[in-house]
Scaffold this motif. Structure first.
Motif, short mmCIF file in Angstrom:
data_model
loop_
_atom_site.label_atom_id
_atom_site.label_comp_id
_atom_site.label_asym_id
_atom_site.label_seq_id
_atom_site.Cartn_x
_atom_site.Cartn_y
_atom_site.Cartn_z
N ASP A 44 42.60 -125.67 -48.33
CA ASP A 44 41.26 -125.03 -48.69
C ASP A 44 40.03 -125.54 -47.94
O ASP A 44 39.78 -126.74 -47.67
CB ASP A 44 41.09 -125.25 -50.16
CG ASP A 44 41.84 -124.28 -51.16
OD1 ASP A 44 42.23 -123.21 -50.64
OD2 ASP A 44 41.87 -124.69 -52.11
N GLY A 45 39.36 -125.00 -47.38
CA GLY A 45 38.14 -125.17 -46.60
C GLY A 45 38.24 -125.33 -45.06
O GLY A 45 37.12 -125.57 -44.33
N GLN A 47 38.80 -124.57 -41.23
CA GLN A 47 38.50 -123.49 -40.21
C GLN A 47 39.59 -123.04 -39.32
O GLN A 47 40.33 -123.90 -38.69
CB GLN A 47 37.37 -123.97 -39.20
CG GLN A 47 36.06 -124.24 -40.03
CD GLN A 47 35.03 -124.68 -39.13
OE1 GLN A 47 35.27 -124.88 -37.70
NE2 GLN A 47 33.73 -125.09 -39.53
N ARG A 70 35.71 -119.44 -41.00
CA ARG A 70 35.29 -120.65 -41.73
C ARG A 70 35.81 -120.63 -43.07
O ARG A 70 35.79 -119.54 -43.90
CB ARG A 70 33.75 -120.77 -41.63
CG ARG A 70 33.21 -120.89 -40.01
CD ARG A 70 31.77 -120.86 -40.17
NE ARG A 70 31.10 -120.88 -38.84
CZ ARG A 70 30.88 -121.84 -38.07
NH1 ARG A 70 30.91 -123.08 -38.34
NH2 ARG A 70 30.55 -121.47 -36.77
N SER A 71 36.00 -121.88 -43.72
CA SER A 71 36.12 -122.07 -45.10
C SER A 71 37.11 -120.94 -45.69
O SER A 71 36.80 -120.24 -46.42
CB SER A 71 34.90 -122.07 -45.90
OG SER A 71 35.19 -122.29 -47.15
N ARG A 73 40.60 -119.87 -48.17
CA ARG A 73 40.88 -120.54 -49.42
C ARG A 73 42.70 -120.15 -49.47
O ARG A 73 42.78 -118.96 -48.96
CB ARG A 73 40.28 -119.95 -50.49
CG ARG A 73 38.99 -120.15 -50.63
CD ARG A 73 38.17 -119.73 -51.83
NE ARG A 73 38.16 -118.16 -51.77
CZ ARG A 73 37.41 -117.33 -51.26
NH1 ARG A 73 36.47 -117.98 -50.50
NH2 ARG A 73 37.53 -116.12 -51.40
N CYS A 83 39.70 -115.16 -46.99
CA CYS A 83 38.78 -115.31 -45.98
C CYS A 83 37.45 -114.74 -46.44
O CYS A 83 37.34 -113.65 -46.93
CB CYS A 83 39.14 -115.10 -44.68
SG CYS A 83 40.75 -115.70 -44.08
#
Length: 101
Positions: A44-45, A47, A70-71, A73, A83
């Motif tokens: 998780d988190g 890129q 980005r970021s 899950r 995403c």
């Protein structure tokens, strides 16, 4: 070190261990391991970047190779990641089309 065995770094214990042992530990703990197109473990988190052009169904857009997401899950499925991307709600990508950045 046994020949032919891949070793990976376990962030929880801080040790290098055979990939098969780490996979067995995570499976026993009920944790789903999600790997990108080149075998990196995703969390998780993280890129990620796309490794090929992808047509987004229902959005009428094409995400180009090299696009940065980005970021992410994890969804609990070993092949899907959730995403966020501007202009696209509810984007779910297959892990086989991304590479950890």
């Amino acid at each position: 070190m046994p020949e032919g065995e891949d070793y990976v770094y376990d962030e929880e214990s801080g040790d290098w261990m055979p990939a098969s042992e780490l996979a067995a530990r995570r499976k026993a703990a009920g944790e789903v391991i999600v790997r990108d197109a080149v075998g990196n473990v995703l969390a998780d988190g993280d890129q990620v970047t796309l490794i090929k052009d992808l047509e987004v169904k229902g959005a009428g857009q094409i995400l180009k190779q090299g696009t940065l997401i980005r970021s992410i899950r994890l969804t609990g499925d070993a092949q899907e990641i959730d995403c966020k991307y501007p202009g696209i709600k509810g984007l779910v990508l297959r892990a086989e089309f991304v590479k950890k950045r």
